[in-house]
Design a protein around this motif. Structure first.
Motif, PDB file in Angstrom:
ATOM      1  N   ASP A 162       0.832  -1.200   0.000  1.00  0.00           N
ATOM      2  CA  ASP A 162       0.000   0.000   0.000  1.00  0.00           C
ATOM      3  C   ASP A 162       0.866   1.249   0.000  1.00  0.00           C
ATOM      4  OD1 ASP A 162      -2.552   1.522   0.379  1.00  0.00           O
ATOM      5  OD2 ASP A 162      -1.591   2.009   2.301  1.00  0.00           O
ATOM      6  N   TYR A 163       1.916   1.244   0.815  1.00  0.00           N
ATOM      7  CA  TYR A 163       2.822   2.390   0.870  1.00  0.00           C
ATOM      8  C   TYR A 163       3.499   2.616  -0.477  1.00  0.00           C
ATOM      9  CZ  TYR A 163       6.745   5.381   2.095  1.00  0.00           C
ATOM     10  OH  TYR A 163       7.652   6.397   2.124  1.00  0.00           O
ATOM     11  N   VAL A 164       3.971   1.558  -1.093  1.00  0.00           N
ATOM     12  CA  VAL A 164       4.638   1.677  -2.397  1.00  0.00           C
ATOM     13  C   VAL A 164       3.653   2.211  -3.427  1.00  0.00           C
ATOM     14  CG1 VAL A 164       5.726   0.385  -4.274  1.00  0.00           C
ATOM     15  CG2 VAL A 164       6.376  -0.071  -1.908  1.00  0.00           C
ATOM     16  N   GLY A 165       2.414   1.778  -3.377  1.00  0.00           N
ATOM     17  CA  GLY A 165       1.386   2.291  -4.291  1.00  0.00           C
ATOM     18  C   GLY A 165       1.142   3.778  -4.087  1.00  0.00           C
ATOM     19  N   ARG A 166       1.059   4.210  -2.823  1.00  0.00           N
ATOM     20  CA  ARG A 166       0.874   5.639  -2.530  1.00  0.00           C
ATOM     21  C   ARG A 166       2.074   6.443  -2.999  1.00  0.00           C
ATOM     22  NH1 ARG A 166       0.511   6.412   3.249  1.00  0.00           N
ATOM     23  NH2 ARG A 166       1.189   4.281   3.524  1.00  0.00           N
ATOM     24  N   LEU A 167       3.253   5.889  -2.804  1.00  0.00           N
ATOM     25  CA  LEU A 167       4.485   6.545  -3.234  1.00  0.00           C
ATOM     26  C   LEU A 167       4.498   6.716  -4.752  1.00  0.00           C
ATOM     27  CD1 LEU A 167       7.237   7.529  -2.097  1.00  0.00           C
ATOM     28  CD2 LEU A 167       8.104   5.242  -2.547  1.00  0.00           C
ATOM     29  N   TYR A 168       4.170   5.659  -5.456  1.00  0.00           N
ATOM     30  CA  TYR A 168       4.133   5.709  -6.919  1.00  0.00           C
ATOM     31  C   TYR A 168       3.108   6.735  -7.405  1.00  0.00           C
ATOM     32  CZ  TYR A 168       3.325   4.333 -11.736  1.00  0.00           C
ATOM     33  OH  TYR A 168       3.177   4.348 -13.099  1.00  0.00           O
ATOM     34  N   ASP A 169       1.901   6.673  -6.853  1.00  0.00           N
ATOM     35  CA  ASP A 169       0.839   7.593  -7.273  1.00  0.00           C
ATOM     36  C   ASP A 169       1.233   9.041  -7.002  1.00  0.00           C
ATOM     37  OD1 ASP A 169      -0.715   5.467  -8.104  1.00  0.00           O
ATOM     38  OD2 ASP A 169      -1.930   5.426  -6.272  1.00  0.00           O
ATOM     39  N   PHE A 170       1.829   9.293  -5.837  1.00  0.00           N
ATOM     40  CA  PHE A 170       2.230  10.655  -5.512  1.00  0.00           C
ATOM     41  C   PHE A 170       3.254  11.180  -6.509  1.00  0.00           C
ATOM     42  CE2 PHE A 170       4.655  13.989  -3.519  1.00  0.00           C
ATOM     43  CZ  PHE A 170       3.684  14.758  -2.902  1.00  0.00           C
ATOM     44  N   HIS A 171       4.255  10.368  -6.833  1.00  0.00           N
ATOM     45  CA  HIS A 171       5.290  10.824  -7.765  1.00  0.00           C
ATOM     46  C   HIS A 171       4.749  11.009  -9.175  1.00  0.00           C
ATOM     47  CE1 HIS A 171       8.853  11.134  -5.321  1.00  0.00           C
ATOM     48  NE2 HIS A 171       8.500  10.035  -4.697  1.00  0.00           N
ATOM     49  N   ARG A 172       3.780  10.228  -9.567  1.00  0.00           N
ATOM     50  CA  ARG A 172       3.158  10.413 -10.886  1.00  0.00           C
ATOM     51  C   ARG A 172       2.387  11.733 -10.931  1.00  0.00           C
ATOM     52  NH1 ARG A 172       3.695   8.269 -15.547  1.00  0.00           N
ATOM     53  NH2 ARG A 172       1.494   8.082 -15.904  1.00  0.00           N
ATOM     54  N   GLN A 173       1.738  12.087  -9.831  1.00  0.00           N
ATOM     55  CA  GLN A 173       0.935  13.306  -9.790  1.00  0.00           C
ATOM     56  C   GLN A 173       1.760  14.551  -9.461  1.00  0.00           C
ATOM     57  OE1 GLN A 173      -2.099  12.360  -6.949  1.00  0.00           O
ATOM     58  NE2 GLN A 173      -2.994  10.768  -8.238  1.00  0.00           N
ATOM     59  N   HIS A 174       2.909  14.376  -8.796  1.00  0.00           N
ATOM     60  CA  HIS A 174       3.756  15.494  -8.364  1.00  0.00           C
ATOM     61  C   HIS A 174       5.221  15.192  -8.716  1.00  0.00           C
ATOM     62  CE1 HIS A 174       0.294  15.226  -5.580  1.00  0.00           C
ATOM     63  NE2 HIS A 174       0.244  16.529  -5.776  1.00  0.00           N
ATOM     64  N   PRO A 175       5.622  15.392  -9.964  1.00  0.00           N
ATOM     65  CA  PRO A 175       6.984  15.014 -10.376  1.00  0.00           C
ATOM     66  C   PRO A 175       8.082  15.980  -9.936  1.00  0.00           C
ATOM     67  CG  PRO A 175       5.797  15.942 -12.229  1.00  0.00           C
ATOM     68  CD  PRO A 175       4.813  15.839 -11.089  1.00  0.00           C
ATOM     69  N   VAL A 176       7.735  17.065  -9.255  1.00  0.00           N
ATOM     70  CA  VAL A 176       8.724  18.085  -8.910  1.00  0.00           C
ATOM     71  C   VAL A 176       9.828  17.538  -8.009  1.00  0.00           C
ATOM     72  CG1 VAL A 176       9.055  20.282  -7.708  1.00  0.00           C
ATOM     73  CG2 VAL A 176       7.121  19.978  -9.240  1.00  0.00           C
ATOM     74  N   LEU A 177       9.475  16.773  -6.996  1.00  0.00           N
ATOM     75  CA  LEU A 177      10.483  16.274  -6.063  1.00  0.00           C
ATOM     76  C   LEU A 177      11.511  15.400  -6.787  1.00  0.00           C
ATOM     77  CD1 LEU A 177      11.642  15.996  -3.231  1.00  0.00           C
ATOM     78  CD2 LEU A 177      10.111  14.064  -2.895  1.00  0.00           C
ATOM     79  N   LEU A 178      11.052  14.520  -7.633  1.00  0.00           N
ATOM     80  CA  LEU A 178      11.987  13.671  -8.377  1.00  0.00           C
ATOM     81  C   LEU A 178      12.925  14.518  -9.230  1.00  0.00           C
ATOM     82  CD1 LEU A 178      13.033  10.930  -9.183  1.00  0.00           C
ATOM     83  CD2 LEU A 178      11.215  10.796 -10.876  1.00  0.00           C
ATOM     84  N   ARG A 179      12.399  15.543  -9.876  1.00  0.00           N
ATOM     85  CA  ARG A 179      13.244  16.429 -10.685  1.00  0.00           C
ATOM     86  C   ARG A 179      14.288  17.132  -9.825  1.00  0.00           C
ATOM     87  NH1 ARG A 179       8.190  18.839 -13.819  1.00  0.00           N
ATOM     88  NH2 ARG A 179       7.848  17.093 -15.233  1.00  0.00           N
ATOM     89  N   LEU A 180      13.875  17.601  -8.646  1.00  0.00           N
ATOM     90  CA  LEU A 180      14.820  18.260  -7.750  1.00  0.00           C
ATOM     91  C   LEU A 180      15.918  17.299  -7.301  1.00  0.00           C
ATOM     92  CD1 LEU A 180      12.386  20.338  -5.516  1.00  0.00           C
ATOM     93  CD2 LEU A 180      14.080  21.243  -7.118  1.00  0.00           C
ATOM     94  N   MET A 181      15.532  16.076  -6.995  1.00  0.00           N
ATOM     95  CA  MET A 181      16.519  15.093  -6.549  1.00  0.00           C
ATOM     96  C   MET A 181      17.500  14.756  -7.674  1.00  0.00           C
ATOM     97  SD  MET A 181      15.618  14.646  -3.408  1.00  0.00           S
ATOM     98  CE  MET A 181      16.281  13.147  -2.769  1.00  0.00           C
ATOM     99  N   LEU A 182      17.019  14.712  -8.901  1.00  0.00           N
ATOM    100  CA  LEU A 182      17.912  14.458 -10.036  1.00  0.00           C
ATOM    101  C   LEU A 182      18.876  15.625 -10.245  1.00  0.00           C
ATOM    102  CD1 LEU A 182      15.412  12.776 -12.508  1.00  0.00           C
ATOM    103  CD2 LEU A 182      17.327  11.684 -11.319  1.00  0.00           C
ATOM    104  N   TRP A 183      18.387  16.862 -10.122  1.00  0.00           N
ATOM    105  CA  TRP A 183      19.271  18.023 -10.227  1.00  0.00           C
ATOM    106  C   TRP A 183      20.312  17.993  -9.122  1.00  0.00           C
ATOM    107  CZ3 TRP A 183      20.418  21.078 -13.989  1.00  0.00           C
ATOM    108  CH2 TRP A 183      19.499  21.312 -15.006  1.00  0.00           C
ATOM    109  N   GLU A 184      19.893  17.624  -7.928  1.00  0.00           N
ATOM    110  CA  GLU A 184      20.830  17.537  -6.819  1.00  0.00           C
ATOM    111  C   GLU A 184      21.911  16.495  -7.104  1.00  0.00           C
ATOM    112  OE1 GLU A 184      20.140  17.535  -2.166  1.00  0.00           O
ATOM    113  OE2 GLU A 184      19.550  15.640  -3.078  1.00  0.00           O
TER     114      GLU A 184
END
Length: 84
Positions: A38-60
């Motif tokens: 369930d946690y992994v599903g919530r994590l996946y859904d959140f990142h699909r809907q809010h890609p900003v954090l992943l982009r910031l982490m990649l820039w970092e």
């Protein structure tokens, strides 16, 4: 007054932005509970809907390369997730 005058440096500004994005992430997902799938599903859904954090982490990662992030303020948050 300059922007860096308020935060001190480019790195400090970037860390402030990442820290805020991580707080939004934690509020949106919460800590892992008993059901890991369930946690992994919530994590996946959140990142699909809010890609900003992943982009910031990649820039970092591009900026720091294989160097550690100095005084990473996210460590306590990661510890809580690991413990949960």
């Amino acid at each position: 007054m300059t922007l860096y005058g308020n935060v001190g440096s480019k790195e400090a500004l970037f860390q402030a932005v990442v820290t805020e994005a991580k707080a939004e992430h934690a509020d949106g997902i919460g800590l892992p509970g008993g059901d890991l799938a369930d946690y992994v599903g919530r994590l996946y859904d959140f990142h699909r809907q809010h890609p900003v954090l992943l982009r910031l982490m990649l820039w970092e990662a591009l900026y720091y390369g294989d160097r550690p992030v100095d005084d990473d303020p996210r460590r306590p948050s990661y510890r809580k997730k690991v413990e949960a």
